[in-house]
Design an enzyme around this catalytic site. Structure first.
Site, mmCIF file in Angstrom:
data_model
loop_
_atom_site.group_PDB
_atom_site.id
_atom_site.type_symbol
_atom_site.label_atom_id
_atom_site.label_comp_id
_atom_site.label_asym_id
_atom_site.label_seq_id
_atom_site.Cartn_x
_atom_site.Cartn_y
_atom_site.Cartn_z
ATOM 1 N N GLY A 11 0.690 -6.665 -7.254
ATOM 2 C CA GLY A 11 0.489 -5.635 -8.274
ATOM 3 C C GLY A 11 1.812 -5.371 -8.983
ATOM 4 O O GLY A 11 2.863 -5.366 -8.352
ATOM 5 N N ARG A 72 -4.039 -12.138 -8.861
ATOM 6 C CA ARG A 72 -4.461 -12.258 -7.459
ATOM 7 C C ARG A 72 -4.885 -13.716 -7.253
ATOM 8 O O ARG A 72 -5.538 -14.295 -8.120
ATOM 9 C CB ARG A 72 -5.634 -11.317 -7.175
ATOM 10 C CG ARG A 72 -5.371 -9.842 -7.500
ATOM 11 C CD ARG A 72 -4.352 -9.170 -6.598
ATOM 12 N NE ARG A 72 -4.139 -7.753 -6.970
ATOM 13 C CZ ARG A 72 -3.145 -7.008 -6.477
ATOM 14 N NH1 ARG A 72 -2.299 -7.558 -5.631
ATOM 15 N NH2 ARG A 72 -2.994 -5.738 -6.825
ATOM 16 N N ASP A 103 4.382 -5.524 0.270
ATOM 17 C CA ASP A 103 4.261 -6.181 1.581
ATOM 18 C C ASP A 103 3.279 -7.357 1.535
ATOM 19 O O ASP A 103 3.477 -8.367 2.223
ATOM 20 C CB ASP A 103 3.885 -5.172 2.682
ATOM 21 C CG ASP A 103 2.647 -4.362 2.332
ATOM 22 O OD1 ASP A 103 2.210 -3.554 3.159
ATOM 23 O OD2 ASP A 103 2.100 -4.555 1.210
ATOM 24 N N THR A 126 6.995 -1.901 -5.751
ATOM 25 C CA THR A 126 5.620 -1.411 -5.737
ATOM 26 C C THR A 126 5.649 0.100 -5.927
ATOM 27 O O THR A 126 6.519 0.787 -5.393
ATOM 28 C CB THR A 126 4.889 -1.723 -4.408
ATOM 29 O OG1 THR A 126 3.661 -0.967 -4.371
ATOM 30 C CG2 THR A 126 5.723 -1.388 -3.192
ATOM 31 N N ASP A 128 3.754 2.089 -4.636
ATOM 32 C CA ASP A 128 3.322 2.762 -3.398
ATOM 33 C C ASP A 128 4.473 3.159 -2.490
ATOM 34 O O ASP A 128 4.297 3.954 -1.567
ATOM 35 C CB ASP A 128 2.375 1.850 -2.611
ATOM 36 C CG ASP A 128 1.018 1.724 -3.286
ATOM 37 O OD1 ASP A 128 0.161 0.986 -2.769
ATOM 38 O OD2 ASP A 128 0.835 2.354 -4.338
ATOM 39 N N ASP A 130 5.725 1.663 -0.009
ATOM 40 C CA ASP A 130 5.269 1.521 1.392
ATOM 41 C C ASP A 130 5.811 0.271 2.079
ATOM 42 O O ASP A 130 5.160 -0.324 2.925
ATOM 43 C CB ASP A 130 3.737 1.494 1.429
ATOM 44 C CG ASP A 130 3.161 0.340 0.613
ATOM 45 O OD1 ASP A 130 1.946 0.067 0.735
ATOM 46 O OD2 ASP A 130 3.931 -0.290 -0.141
ATOM 47 N N ARG A 172 -3.581 3.148 -2.353
ATOM 48 C CA ARG A 172 -4.846 2.766 -1.693
ATOM 49 C C ARG A 172 -4.763 3.007 -0.183
ATOM 50 O O ARG A 172 -5.734 3.425 0.434
ATOM 51 C CB ARG A 172 -5.145 1.279 -1.980
ATOM 52 C CG ARG A 172 -6.497 0.829 -1.532
ATOM 53 C CD ARG A 172 -7.008 -0.355 -2.336
ATOM 54 N NE ARG A 172 -5.983 -1.341 -2.597
ATOM 55 C CZ ARG A 172 -6.193 -2.364 -3.447
ATOM 56 N NH1 ARG A 172 -7.339 -2.463 -4.089
ATOM 57 N NH2 ARG A 172 -5.274 -3.266 -3.667
HETATM 58 O O1 F6P Z 1 -0.233 -1.509 -4.531
HETATM 59 C C1 F6P Z 1 -0.031 -0.823 -5.725
HETATM 60 C C2 F6P Z 1 -1.362 -0.398 -6.282
HETATM 61 O O2 F6P Z 1 -1.151 0.156 -7.523
HETATM 62 C C3 F6P Z 1 -2.109 0.614 -5.407
HETATM 63 O O3 F6P Z 1 -1.571 1.920 -5.485
HETATM 64 C C4 F6P Z 1 -3.487 0.497 -5.990
HETATM 65 O O4 F6P Z 1 -4.488 1.005 -5.155
HETATM 66 C C5 F6P Z 1 -3.595 -1.022 -6.130
HETATM 67 O O5 F6P Z 1 -2.287 -1.500 -6.423
HETATM 68 C C6 F6P Z 1 -4.551 -1.447 -7.228
HETATM 69 O O6 F6P Z 1 -4.611 -2.865 -7.148
HETATM 70 P P1 F6P Z 1 -5.203 -3.705 -8.383
HETATM 71 O O7 F6P Z 1 -4.179 -3.717 -9.460
HETATM 72 O O8 F6P Z 1 -5.451 -5.074 -7.788
HETATM 73 O O9 F6P Z 1 -6.481 -3.014 -8.820
#
Ligand code: F6P
Length: 325
Positions: A11, A72, A103, A126, A128, A130, A172
């Site tokens: 992401g 992805r 991660d 990121t 997050d 995390d 998430r």
């Molecule tokens: O990991 C970062 C993040 O933005 C999360 O906070 C979120 O839930 C997720 O990616 C969304 O993923 P995608 O861009 O694949 O919908």
């Protein structure tokens, strides 16, 4: 001339371009050729790359997102995918791969390293925040300030209409963003996955008690910040409206938190992490992730980072409660 690769497979996060720019320019100054592989791991499966010269990374430090794009990539998780990626690294004589992401990106990098023998250096980026091994990730400060700006605006209409607002922020699995946003905007309640609370079982009675107590004290509005990983926030809005008799509205900040021009802090972290990452290439063959620990730029082995969950300071929830009386 030795070659290194750069990739942004997960992401996106604001500040990734600042990191790409810094890796390219610092590596160039150390006489490396830098290849940027496009669209995440697909770039390695399809040998799709850009030569990142100092000029190729000009004018991007202020841009959100990633100039290399990301995607992805389920095929990368197969044996054939890893073999194709290993082949691309080999035919391009890549000595080390700088992986800018979270991660999930580092788990993929570790697997590819085992197959290819190419050293992986992770730069944590990121929203997050995390990643174990760093107090802060690239993009977290930008997402924090994006959410703060949005919620400060929401508070105006909440006050005008004397409404309760539930604001869902990203995260998430983890609640770092929700926790810091909640304190920064003066939330009455903060709900995060680490509290072991999902919407169905979450402390609805406690939330209603806080809001009703505030109402009796003359505080007719409230902001509840919820990490998306806690669950279905529209159910929560209905429950709160039913139990308090207040008007309740839900606002989901969504992907706006993932974009925007990176803050100065995100750009500084990106540049410092990139410098550390390029220097590590000369120092170690062991996969590492760089990070910020107690104000110092440092690094830890990648396989420790991906196996360890970063702890969250739940005492900040108590601070939030004290501040919201
Ligand atoms: O990991 C970062 C993040 O933005 C999360 O906070 C979120 O839930 C997720 O990616 C969304 O993923 P995608 O861009 O694949 O919908």
């Amino acid at each position: 001339m030795k070659t290194i690769g750069v990739i942004t497979p997960g992401g996106d996060a604001p500040g990734m371009n600042a990191a790409i720019r810094a890796v390219a320019r610092i590596a160039h100054s150390r006489n490396f050729k830098v290849l940027g592989f496009e669209r995440g791991w697909y770039g390695l499966l399809t040998n799709s790359k850009k030569h990142l010269t100092p000029r190729a990374v000009g004018g991007i430090v202020q841009l959100g997102g990633t100039m290399l794009h990301t995607l992805r990539c389920p095929p990368f998780e197969t044996k054939e995918g890893i073999e194709m990626a290993e082949k691309t690294l080999r035919i391009n004589n890549v000595e080390a791969l700088v992986v800018i992401g979270g991660d999930g990106s580092f788990r993929g990098a570790n697997e590819l390293s085992e197959k290819s023998g190419v050293t992986m250096i992770g730069i944590p980026a990121t929203i997050d925040n995390d990643v174990f091994g760093t107090d802060e990730t690239i993009g977290f400060d930008t997402a924090l300030n994006t959410a703060i700006g949005a919620i400060d605006k929401i508070r105006d209409t909440a006050i005008s209409h004397e409404r309760i607002f539930i604001v869902e922020v990203m995260g998430r699995k983890r609640g770092f963003l929700a926790l810091h946003v909640g304190i920064a905007i003066g939330a009455e309640v903060i709900l995060i996955p680490e509290k072991g609370c999902d919407i169905k079982s979450c402390e609805i009675d406690k939330i209603v008690h806080i809001l009703n107590t505030n109402s009796k004290k003359g505080k007719q509005t409230g902001i509840i910040v919820v990490a998306e990983g806690v669950g279905n926030t529209s159910d929560l809005a209905e429950d709160i409206a039913k139990h308090t008799g207040s008007e309740v509205r839900l606002s989901i900040l969504g992907y706006a938190q993932r974009g925007g021009s990176p803050t100065g802090r995100s750009r500084l972290l990106a540049s410092l992490f990139a410098e550390k990452a390029v220097n590590l290439i000369f120092k170690t063959k062991e996969n590492q992730i760089v990070g910020l620990k107690n104000g110092e730029i440092s690094s830890i082995p990648m396989n420790i980072s991906i196996k360890t969950q970063k702890s969250i300071d739940l005492t900040l929830l108590e601070l939030a409660e004290k501040l919201s009386i």
